[in-house]
Motif scaffolding. Structure first.
Motif, PDB file in Angstrom:
ATOM      1  N   THR A 161       0.829  -1.208   0.000  1.00  0.00           N
ATOM      2  CA  THR A 161       0.000   0.000   0.000  1.00  0.00           C
ATOM      3  C   THR A 161       0.859   1.251   0.000  1.00  0.00           C
ATOM      4  O   THR A 161       0.591   2.207  -0.739  1.00  0.00           O
ATOM      5  CB  THR A 161      -0.940   0.012   1.222  1.00  0.00           C
ATOM      6  OG1 THR A 161      -1.770  -1.154   1.196  1.00  0.00           O
ATOM      7  CG2 THR A 161      -1.816   1.257   1.227  1.00  0.00           C
ATOM      8  N   ASN A 171      -7.024   6.161  -2.894  1.00  0.00           N
ATOM      9  CA  ASN A 171      -7.443   4.922  -2.239  1.00  0.00           C
ATOM     10  C   ASN A 171      -8.200   4.011  -3.198  1.00  0.00           C
ATOM     11  O   ASN A 171      -8.016   2.791  -3.191  1.00  0.00           O
ATOM     12  CB  ASN A 171      -8.315   5.234  -1.019  1.00  0.00           C
ATOM     13  CG  ASN A 171      -7.517   5.756   0.149  1.00  0.00           C
ATOM     14  OD1 ASN A 171      -6.295   5.619   0.183  1.00  0.00           O
ATOM     15  ND2 ASN A 171      -8.181   6.361   1.117  1.00  0.00           N
ATOM     16  N   ALA A 175      -7.045   0.316  -4.318  1.00  0.00           N
ATOM     17  CA  ALA A 175      -7.946  -0.820  -4.126  1.00  0.00           C
ATOM     18  C   ALA A 175      -8.045  -1.646  -5.401  1.00  0.00           C
ATOM     19  O   ALA A 175      -8.037  -2.887  -5.366  1.00  0.00           O
ATOM     20  CB  ALA A 175      -9.326  -0.319  -3.703  1.00  0.00           C
ATOM     21  N   VAL A 180      -8.575  -5.228  -3.497  1.00  0.00           N
ATOM     22  CA  VAL A 180      -9.165  -5.223  -2.161  1.00  0.00           C
ATOM     23  C   VAL A 180     -10.191  -4.099  -2.117  1.00  0.00           C
ATOM     24  O   VAL A 180     -10.322  -3.324  -3.067  1.00  0.00           O
ATOM     25  CB  VAL A 180      -8.095  -4.998  -1.059  1.00  0.00           C
ATOM     26  CG1 VAL A 180      -7.094  -6.146  -1.033  1.00  0.00           C
ATOM     27  CG2 VAL A 180      -7.370  -3.664  -1.272  1.00  0.00           C
ATOM     28  N   SER A 181     -10.916  -3.997  -1.004  1.00  0.00           N
ATOM     29  CA  SER A 181     -11.902  -2.931  -0.889  1.00  0.00           C
ATOM     30  C   SER A 181     -11.227  -1.609  -0.544  1.00  0.00           C
ATOM     31  O   SER A 181     -10.111  -1.579  -0.011  1.00  0.00           O
ATOM     32  CB  SER A 181     -12.929  -3.276   0.199  1.00  0.00           C
ATOM     33  OG  SER A 181     -12.322  -3.204   1.481  1.00  0.00           O
ATOM     34  N   GLU A 182     -11.915  -0.519  -0.851  1.00  0.00           N
ATOM     35  CA  GLU A 182     -11.372   0.801  -0.520  1.00  0.00           C
ATOM     36  C   GLU A 182     -11.255   0.969   0.998  1.00  0.00           C
ATOM     37  O   GLU A 182     -10.327   1.619   1.487  1.00  0.00           O
ATOM     38  CB  GLU A 182     -12.261   1.893  -1.110  1.00  0.00           C
ATOM     39  CG  GLU A 182     -11.647   3.273  -1.057  1.00  0.00           C
ATOM     40  CD  GLU A 182     -12.426   4.289  -1.860  1.00  0.00           C
ATOM     41  OE1 GLU A 182     -12.209   5.500  -1.659  1.00  0.00           O
ATOM     42  OE2 GLU A 182     -13.266   3.882  -2.692  1.00  0.00           O
ATOM     43  N   THR A 184     -10.482  -1.374   3.094  1.00  0.00           N
ATOM     44  CA  THR A 184      -9.262  -2.076   3.492  1.00  0.00           C
ATOM     45  C   THR A 184      -8.034  -1.207   3.236  1.00  0.00           C
ATOM     46  O   THR A 184      -7.112  -1.153   4.057  1.00  0.00           O
ATOM     47  CB  THR A 184      -9.127  -3.405   2.721  1.00  0.00           C
ATOM     48  OG1 THR A 184     -10.223  -4.253   3.063  1.00  0.00           O
ATOM     49  CG2 THR A 184      -7.825  -4.110   3.071  1.00  0.00           C
ATOM     50  N   VAL A 185      -8.024  -0.510   2.107  1.00  0.00           N
ATOM     51  CA  VAL A 185      -6.907   0.382   1.791  1.00  0.00           C
ATOM     52  C   VAL A 185      -6.802   1.489   2.834  1.00  0.00           C
ATOM     53  O   VAL A 185      -5.712   1.798   3.324  1.00  0.00           O
ATOM     54  CB  VAL A 185      -7.082   1.006   0.392  1.00  0.00           C
ATOM     55  CG1 VAL A 185      -6.002   2.072   0.151  1.00  0.00           C
ATOM     56  CG2 VAL A 185      -6.999  -0.064  -0.685  1.00  0.00           C
TER      57      VAL A 185
END
Length: 222
Positions: A161, A171, A175, A180-182, A184-185
């Motif tokens: 990241t 973000n 993602a 991954v999901s925003e 999670t970022v």
């Protein structure tokens, strides 16, 4: 929520113009103006703005020192505006705690967007400034060993990241890159900033290059 902005510039024309542009927005209000760095620090402490629009070259106390004092004393986020995109100003402003850096020839819509972006916790650098920053970091030599060692404090995902943040990705873009999901970022960014003791994404970009995690020229957009 209404964003509260303090405008600091020693030139009446610029100060008045920026204030007029921002005050015309439905979600932004200019709560004060300052004609030099010392006034900006006092006003920031007294008025507690969300964002300070800060000129670099001002009398008494310059914009870099004013930024440092404001960031140490308040939760305000500083967006630097200058006519000069010289390397030393970029480094000094970011290391003093600035969250964004734009040139004064910025379009009014970009200025408004910049204030909103910075207020939301993002970092923002003009493209020419980003190129100068990265070029300067590339010239600085090898990665700083003590910073590189600190990368071990991050998880694999947090390091990935950080590398994407250094590329200047949002973000949402990160993602997509990492699948991954925003949310999670956002969590990864928050965690890596806390672990590394960094104020925001702007400082994370500098850290990533100085630690050798990001390499100038590795991506076309750099």
């Amino acid at each position: 929520m209404m964003l509260r902005v303090l405008v600091a510039d020693d030139q009446d024309l610029f100060r008045g113009g920026f204030s007029m542009i921002l005050d015309a927005q439905p979600d932004i209000t200019v709560i004060g103006e300052a004609a030099d760095g010392a006034q900006a620090v006092r006003a920031a402490i007294e008025l507690r703005p969300d964002v300070v629009l800060m000129d670099i070259r001002m009398p008494n106390v310059d914009g870099v020192e004013a930024t440092r004092r404001i960031c140490e004393s308040t939760a305000a986020r500083v967006l630097v505006l200058t006519m000069f995109d010289l390397d030393e100003y970029v480094y000094a402003a970011l290391r003093a705690g600035a969250c964004g850096f734009l040139l004064k020839d910025v379009h009014r819509d970009e200025l408004v967007r910049a204030v909103r972006v910075v207020a939301a916790g993002e970092a923002l650098l003009a493209p020419t400034v980003t190129r100068r920053l990265i070029a300067g970091l590339a010239r600085s030599g090898h990665p700083v060993p003590r910073l590189r060692a600190r990368l071990d404090e991050l998880t694999v995902r947090e390091r990935e990241t950080l590398g994407q943040v250094a590329r200047g990705l949002s973000n949402a873009e990160i993602a997509s890159e990492l699948v991954v999901s925003e949310h999670t970022v956002k969590t990864h960014v928050s965690n890596l900033l806390a672990k590394l003791g960094l104020r925001d994404r702007a400082q994370a970009v500098v850290f990533a290059y100085e630690a050798g995690l990001a390499v100038p020229g590795a991506h076309s957009q750099e």
